[in-house]
Motif scaffolding. Structure first.
Motif, mmCIF file in Angstrom:
data_model
loop_
_atom_site.group_PDB
_atom_site.id
_atom_site.type_symbol
_atom_site.label_atom_id
_atom_site.label_comp_id
_atom_site.label_asym_id
_atom_site.label_seq_id
_atom_site.Cartn_x
_atom_site.Cartn_y
_atom_site.Cartn_z
ATOM 1 N N THR A 68 39.225 -8.045 -32.114
ATOM 2 C CA THR A 68 38.913 -8.925 -33.245
ATOM 3 C C THR A 68 37.505 -8.662 -33.781
ATOM 4 O O THR A 68 37.267 -8.712 -34.998
ATOM 5 C CB THR A 68 39.035 -10.401 -32.829
ATOM 6 N N LEU A 69 36.596 -8.354 -32.880
ATOM 7 C CA LEU A 69 35.213 -8.096 -33.276
ATOM 8 C C LEU A 69 34.997 -6.666 -33.757
ATOM 9 O O LEU A 69 33.873 -6.288 -34.081
ATOM 10 C CB LEU A 69 34.278 -8.392 -32.100
ATOM 11 N N GLY A 70 36.067 -5.860 -33.768
ATOM 12 C CA GLY A 70 35.953 -4.489 -34.250
ATOM 13 C C GLY A 70 35.316 -3.542 -33.255
ATOM 14 O O GLY A 70 34.653 -2.575 -33.656
ATOM 15 N N ALA A 71 35.494 -3.801 -31.963
ATOM 16 C CA ALA A 71 34.882 -2.951 -30.938
ATOM 17 C C ALA A 71 35.521 -1.569 -30.929
ATOM 18 O O ALA A 71 36.727 -1.416 -31.167
ATOM 19 C CB ALA A 71 35.037 -3.600 -29.570
ATOM 20 N N SER A 72 34.714 -0.578 -30.649
ATOM 21 C CA SER A 72 35.200 0.794 -30.524
ATOM 22 C C SER A 72 35.740 1.021 -29.115
ATOM 23 O O SER A 72 35.582 0.174 -28.222
ATOM 24 C CB SER A 72 34.073 1.784 -30.803
ATOM 25 N N PHE A 73 36.389 2.173 -28.918
ATOM 26 C CA PHE A 73 36.903 2.486 -27.587
ATOM 27 C C PHE A 73 35.755 2.575 -26.578
ATOM 28 O O PHE A 73 35.924 2.205 -25.410
ATOM 29 C CB PHE A 73 37.677 3.805 -27.612
ATOM 30 N N LYS A 74 34.602 3.059 -27.026
ATOM 31 C CA LYS A 74 33.434 3.140 -26.142
ATOM 32 C C LYS A 74 33.044 1.753 -25.642
ATOM 33 O O LYS A 74 32.729 1.568 -24.457
ATOM 34 C CB LYS A 74 32.268 3.796 -26.870
ATOM 35 N N ASP A 75 33.051 0.777 -26.537
ATOM 36 C CA ASP A 75 32.717 -0.597 -26.141
ATOM 37 C C ASP A 75 33.739 -1.148 -25.155
ATOM 38 O O ASP A 75 33.387 -1.785 -24.159
ATOM 39 C CB ASP A 75 32.648 -1.500 -27.376
ATOM 40 N N ILE A 76 35.024 -0.899 -25.434
ATOM 41 C CA ILE A 76 36.083 -1.378 -24.542
ATOM 42 C C ILE A 76 35.978 -0.708 -23.181
ATOM 43 O O ILE A 76 36.161 -1.355 -22.137
ATOM 44 C CB ILE A 76 37.464 -1.111 -25.179
#
Length: 246
Positions: free
Chosen positions: A152-160
């Motif tokens: 929902t916050l638009g996180a990238s795969f790196k963030d996940i």
């Protein structure tokens, strides 16, 4: 925790040495010498003889494990996170994982020669499947609801990866390495009896063939200490990187 890391193994070591000593008294044959004599022999020949063999064995284990981690970690994460990748690769993993890796040694020696590469590849083949399965199953077990706020916050795969995937599977990853390490050391011992003049496997078998039992037991002690050292490193990594999992 620090106190435990230093003294944790001492009671077990004392017990094993005492048991060894009692057995040597009961058997009273050169094939089972006193632990004192074996340790004394180890100290006498370590720097001149055993050190180079221990270095080669340690290098092969580290190289094989690092290669397995570099290749297995990204593939295992993709298999657990992406359903399409898992659908493609899972059957291949399931078909090749049960194959006894030691049975592949003749093929590796025919393809790669009798040098360092087949020995390192044997360690690699043992460790990578443990890494793949542990990471894939660990990520697959993460509830999907945990990803929705980041999506929902638009996180990238790196963030996940940094916030959810890696912290969730790191304990399983280290446990998989710990399980694979024991098998890897056993297989390394076997591989070092072929096509090499260096390694603890070669040293132990050579001492056995020369009926030099003190050298043989000295080599066994060093190989055991190498395994203990590797397990200790993994324990330290787990304590440092998985503080939340204590």
């Amino acid at each position: 925790m620090k106190h435990k890391s230093i003294y944790f193994y001492i009671p077990a070591i004392v017990f094993l040495l005492a048991l060894w000593y009692v057995i040597s008294l009961i058997v009273h044959l050169p094939i089972i010498p006193s632990p004192y004599l074996a340790i004394e022999r180890l100290i006498d020949i370590f720097s001149d003889t055993i050190a180079i063999h221990a270095f080669y064995s340690f290098w092969r284990i580290v190289a094989g494990v690092l290669l397995a981690v570099l290749i297995g970690v990204p593939i295992g994460i993709l298999m657990g996170y992406t359903k399409k990748v898992d659908t493609i690769l899972a059957p291949l993993v399931y078909l090749t994982y049960p194959i006894p890796k030691i049975a592949l040694l003749p093929i590796l020696m025919l393809l790669c020669g009798i040098g360092e590469l087949p020995k390192i590849l044997m360690i690699f083949l043992i460790v990578i499947f443990q890494v793949l399965v542990a990471l894939r199953d660990g990520i697959s077990s993460i509830p999907k609801e945990m990803f929705y706020p980041l999506y929902t916050l638009g996180a990238s795969f790196k963030d996940i990866f940094c916030k959810i995937l890696w912290p969730a599977v790191l304990p399983n990853f280290i446990t998989a390495l710990r399980v694979a390490m024991g098998t890897a050391i056993s297989v390394l011992f076997f591989t070092e009896t072929f096509g090499t003049k260096y390694g603890m496997g070669y040293f132990i078998m050579d001492a056995w063939l020369r009926v030099n039992y003190l050298d043989m037991y000295a080599g066994i002690i060093v190989l055991s200490l190498m395994g203990l050292c590797l397990f200790g490193i993994l324990d330290l990594c787990e304590r440092y990187f998985c503080k939340w999992n204590r």
